[in-house]
Design a protein around this motif. Structure first.
Motif, PDB file in Angstrom:
ATOM      1  N   THR A  64       0.825  -1.212   0.000  1.00 53.32           N
ATOM      2  CA  THR A  64       0.000   0.000   0.000  1.00 53.32           C
ATOM      3  C   THR A  64       0.860   1.263   0.000  1.00 53.32           C
ATOM      4  OG1 THR A  64      -0.232  -0.100   2.410  1.00 53.32           O
ATOM      5  CG2 THR A  64      -1.954  -1.140   1.103  1.00 53.32           C
ATOM      6  N   CYS A 115      -5.002  -2.639   0.015  1.00 53.46           N
ATOM      7  CA  CYS A 115      -5.278  -3.525   1.145  1.00 53.46           C
ATOM      8  C   CYS A 115      -4.258  -4.652   1.182  1.00 53.46           C
ATOM      9  CB  CYS A 115      -6.695  -4.084   1.036  1.00 53.46           C
ATOM     10  SG  CYS A 115      -7.270  -4.873   2.554  1.00 53.46           S
ATOM     11  N   GLU A 119      -4.171  -6.919   6.884  1.00 53.92           N
ATOM     12  CA  GLU A 119      -4.890  -5.826   7.528  1.00 53.92           C
ATOM     13  C   GLU A 119      -6.403  -5.978   7.372  1.00 53.92           C
ATOM     14  OE1 GLU A 119      -4.481  -1.843   5.935  1.00 53.92           O
ATOM     15  OE2 GLU A 119      -3.983  -2.642   3.972  1.00 53.92           O
ATOM     16  N   LEU A 121     -10.057  -5.569   6.197  1.00 61.91           N
ATOM     17  CA  LEU A 121     -10.575  -5.138   4.904  1.00 61.91           C
ATOM     18  C   LEU A 121     -11.155  -3.736   4.989  1.00 61.91           C
ATOM     19  CD1 LEU A 121     -11.066  -5.998   1.962  1.00 61.91           C
ATOM     20  CD2 LEU A 121     -13.271  -6.943   2.694  1.00 61.91           C
ATOM     21  N   ASP A 123     -10.097  -1.279   6.715  1.00 62.30           N
ATOM     22  CA  ASP A 123      -8.987  -0.329   6.600  1.00 62.30           C
ATOM     23  C   ASP A 123      -8.542  -0.196   5.149  1.00 62.30           C
ATOM     24  OD1 ASP A 123      -9.154  -0.084   9.321  1.00 62.30           O
ATOM     25  OD2 ASP A 123      -7.285  -1.157   9.756  1.00 62.30           O
ATOM     26  N   GLY A 124      -8.573  -1.305   4.424  1.00 63.68           N
ATOM     27  CA  GLY A 124      -8.232  -1.257   3.003  1.00 63.68           C
ATOM     28  C   GLY A 124      -9.196  -0.387   2.220  1.00 63.68           C
ATOM     29  N   ASP A 164     -13.197 -12.078   0.572  1.00 61.72           N
ATOM     30  CA  ASP A 164     -12.802 -10.675   0.432  1.00 61.72           C
ATOM     31  C   ASP A 164     -13.013 -10.179  -0.995  1.00 61.72           C
ATOM     32  OD1 ASP A 164     -12.148 -10.563   3.076  1.00 61.72           O
ATOM     33  OD2 ASP A 164      -9.978 -10.548   2.791  1.00 61.72           O
TER      34      ASP A 164
END
Length: 337
Positions: A64, A115, A119, A121, A123-124, A164
Motif C-alpha cells: 500500500t 489492502c 490488515e 478489509l 482499513d483497506g 474478500d
C-alpha cells in the motif's frame, strides 16, 4: 525502428505503467523516450487523447505504501506544467479528444495496492477511498496480478474468488468503477461474473490489456468464453502490445489478434491497452525484446497499426479501435446516476 507520422485518428489507450517507472526507477524522467514507451513526448507524438495510468504493485508487505507513491506521482503529473490534463468525466473526455494535449486517468492494477494481506478489509477500503480522492477518479480495479492474494487467484494460478473478493465487488457496486479481468485466473474471472449476476451488481467489466487465447495460447490472454462474456456485458478488451502475449516469433501477430476480435463479436469492445513499462531491469533480461520494433513506443505504434489495417478494416472499424469503443464505454458508465 518505425518512424511513421503520428496516428491520424485520436487514440485512447487503457493501460500503461508510467507511474511505476517514475516511482521505482532511480533518475526516472517523464520525457525519457529511451527508457519507456509511454514517455510524454511519445504520447504526444502518438496522438494519445486519453492514457490510463495504472497504479501497480505486487502482493507483499508494504504494497500500500508502494501504491501510495504512485497515486502521489499521478497528482504531480496532473498538477505539473506538461502536456497532460486529468479526465474525470464525460465533459473532460470530450475536451481531451479535441485538445492538443493528452488526457490522463488513474486505474488500480492489483487490489493489494490499497489492502495488504494481513490488515482489516475495512482499513483497506478507507485507503481506497483516500486513493480515489487523491487521483480524483479511478477507472478500473484489478483484484490481482499474476499470483494469488486475499481477493482471488492471479492469471498464473487456478484459484477462484475469496470472501474478500466478493466483498470488494459488493463495495464497487454502483460506484462507476470497472472490474478488470486482465490479471485474473480463469476461475476468478468466472467467479466475478457469477457474483455480479447473483447479487445483481452494477459493475462494468473490462480486460484493459489482454489479447485472445484462440490466437496465441497464453495464460494472460482471454479464452473464447470470457471474450463472449465481456462483449455480452458491453465491456472493453484492450489489445496488448507485448511480444509474449502476441506471438513471440511473429512481428505482425498483433493484426491477427485485432482481426480476430472484429471477426468474433468484439467489434464494439476492442480498443488499445498497449502495456508500456520499464523493461531495462536486469531481472527481465531473458524476456527481451519485450516489443517488436514497430511497437516499441507510443509515438510510432498506433500509426503503424492503423496504416497496416487501412485496407483490412473499414473506416468505421478503425475509429472504433482507435478511440470510439473506449469513448462510448466511458461515457456510458460515467453517465449513470
Amino acid at each position: 525502428m518505425n518512424t511513421e507520422t503520428p496516428a491520424r485518428l485520436p487514440i485512447i489507450d487503457m493501460h500503461c505503467d508510467l507511474l511505476v517507472y517514475l516511482t521505482d526507477v532511480p533518475g526516472a524522467m517523464q520525457d525519457n523516450v529511451e527508457e519507456i514507451g509511454c514517455a510524454l513526448p511519445s504520447l504526444a507524438q502518438g496522438n494519445l487523447k486519453l492514457q490510463v495510468m495504472a497504479i501497480y504493485c505486487a502482493t507483499h508487505a508494504g504494497s500500500t505504501d508502494y501504491a501510495k507513491k504512485q497515486s502521489e506521482a499521478f497528482k504531480l503529473l496532473a498538477e505539473a506544467d506538461n502536456n497532460l490534463t486529468p479526465v474525470t468525466g464525460p465533459d473532460e473526455l470530450q475536451l481531451a479528444l479535441q485538445a492538443n494535449t493528452t488526457g490522463m486517468i488513474a486505474a488500480i492494477e492489483n487490489a493489494s495496492g490499497f489492502c495488504e494481506e494481513g490488515e482489516p478489509l475495512e482499513d483497506g477500503f478507507k485507503k481506497l477511498e483516500k486513493m480515489i480522492e487523491d487521483v480524483d477518479r479511478v477507472l478500473y480495479i484489478g483484484m490481482t496480478h499474476s499470483l494469488a492474494n486475499r481477493f482471488g487467484g492471479g492469471n498464473y494460478t487456478t484459484q477462484g474468488i475469496t470472501r474478500d473478493g466478493k466483498m470488494l465487488l459488493d463495495y464497487m457496486h454502483g460506484r462507476h468503477i470497472a472490474i478488470d479481468m486482465s490479471h485474473t485466473s480463469d476461475a476468478l474471472a468466472y467467479d466475478i461474473l457469477e457474483h455480479i449476476d447473483k447479487e445483481k451488481l452494477d459493475i462494468p467489466v473490462i480486460a484493459s490489456h489482454s489479447n485472445f487465447r484462440e490466437v496465441w495460447d497464453h495464460a494472460r490472454n482471454l479464452p473464447r468464453e470470457l471474450v463472449q462474456e465481456i462483449v455480452h456485458r458491453n465491456g472493453l478488451i484492450g489489445i496488448n502490445f507485448l511480444r509474449s502475449f502476441l506471438n513471440t516469433d511473429e512481428p505482425e501477430a498483433i493484426f491477427e489478434h485485432i482481426k480476430y476480435g472484429f471477426a468474433n463479436g468484439a467489434e464494439n469492445a476492442i480498443c488499445f491497452g498497449a502495456d508500456y513499462f520499464y523493461t531495462a531491469d536486469e531481472k527481465y533480461a531473458d524476456q527481451q525484446p519485450f516489443y517488436f520494433p514497430d511497437l516499441v513506443h507510443a509515438g510510432v505504434s498506433y500509426s503503424y497499426i492503423l496504416k497496416k489495417l487501412h485496407n483490412q478494416l473499414n473506416e468505421a472499424q478503425l475509429h472504433k479501435l482507435s478511440y470510439g469503443n473506449a469513448q462510448q464505454f466511458l461515457e456510458r458508465i460515467w453517465a449513470k446516476p
